[in-house]
Design an enzyme around this catalytic site. Sequence first.
Site, PDB file in Angstrom:
ATOM      1  N   ASP A 245      42.865  36.127  36.574  1.00  0.00           N
ATOM      2  CA  ASP A 245      42.774  37.159  37.550  1.00  0.00           C
ATOM      3  C   ASP A 245      43.273  36.972  39.114  1.00  0.00           C
ATOM      4  OD1 ASP A 245      40.337  35.512  37.632  1.00  0.00           O
ATOM      5  OD2 ASP A 245      39.264  37.153  38.884  1.00  0.00           O
TER       6      ASP A 245
ATOM      7  N   GLU B  66      37.023  35.210  38.015  1.00  0.00           N
ATOM      8  CA  GLU B  66      36.629  34.339  38.918  1.00  0.00           C
ATOM      9  C   GLU B  66      36.740  34.977  40.368  1.00  0.00           C
ATOM     10  OE1 GLU B  66      37.137  31.647  42.577  1.00  0.00           O
ATOM     11  OE2 GLU B  66      38.700  32.972  41.875  1.00  0.00           O
TER      12      GLU B  66
END
Length: 377
Positions: free
Chosen positions: A81, A142
Amino acid sequence: MNEFLEQRQEEMLGLLERLVNIDSGSRNKQGIDRVGEILKEEYIALGFNVQTITEEVQGNHLVIRHPEAQAPELLIVAHMDTVFRDGTAAARPFSIVDGKAHGPGVVDMKASLVSLLFAMKAISDSGLRGIENVEILLTSDEEIGSITARPLIEAHTEGKKAALIMEPARKDGSLVSGRKGGGDYTLHVHGVAAHSGIEPEKGRSAVEELAHKIIKLHALTDYNEGITVNVGIIGGGDATNVVTPEAVAHVDIRTTKLSQAEPIDRKIREICAVPDVEGTTITVEGAIDRPPMERTEGTARLVELIKGIGEGIGIDVTDTKTGGGGDASYTSAAGVPTIDGLGPVGGNAHRDDEYMEIDTFVPRCLLLAKTIVKLSE
């Protein structure tokens, strides 16, 4: 392995361009899953088994192991991400200018995803031991605190002798051997409204109470111990002629040692339990829930090992500590010697001018590959 990687730099850059040009912000499940599918296909083609951990809201996670991996000793963690909004990839696609690759998430951490894959390819091509000694986790959230990834990471630390985290190297090329932990708190201050001109004595100002608390909370900062308390956002009041009945503050806490969390949490709650403005109260939400990555003896040994490998391939390896959090904190807190910052060198992460230095792409990939081989001997 060096020759293998040098011959494939253009291929590495081509895959990096594909990944960067996919919007994969932490809330964009479709984009993250597209990135994951591309990488899944690559690892399967290399002979790895890939397990998809399906998430309903966040992107899916991938657990990657070679069929010959019986009890792999190395855990490698990377995230798919980014922090960027949908549409950023189209507005600011991958580009190369003056030896630097640009684009959303190019160094944090799509270049690391490519580097990790090609390190596996280089080890496989060399015939050296390594690919059967790793367990790879590619995670999806994350950048928003590893909400779903954290338990997955912690579960896979069992039996591991080392963890390698694929955040990018610092601008000066340093690895990361220490990270701060911390948490977030929200303070809801409750007072009593009153007209500030006609009957102010009947009011109890939530803003005044919050002002007292901000000073006391900031006084908990201790730079010598690596503790910082920062009230970063405050709010309250609708009009200047009203004694404010409600106010709110958002607080960021950073710690360097796991042992600091409980005392700081207790002090915050003690401060907020006693009003400075009579008749006001405070509701406290939050906790210190991110452990720090402490520089342990095991981590120090890993640093020295990687420094030795760097010397052999012409890279001056240094290490540093950083105040930012990351997945390295979870592996470190589980007692696994951990090194972070094993991706390529770059800078300005989370910004429009984020970049990756192309001339570090192959050398840092080689450093990673040789580290895996060395740790697998």
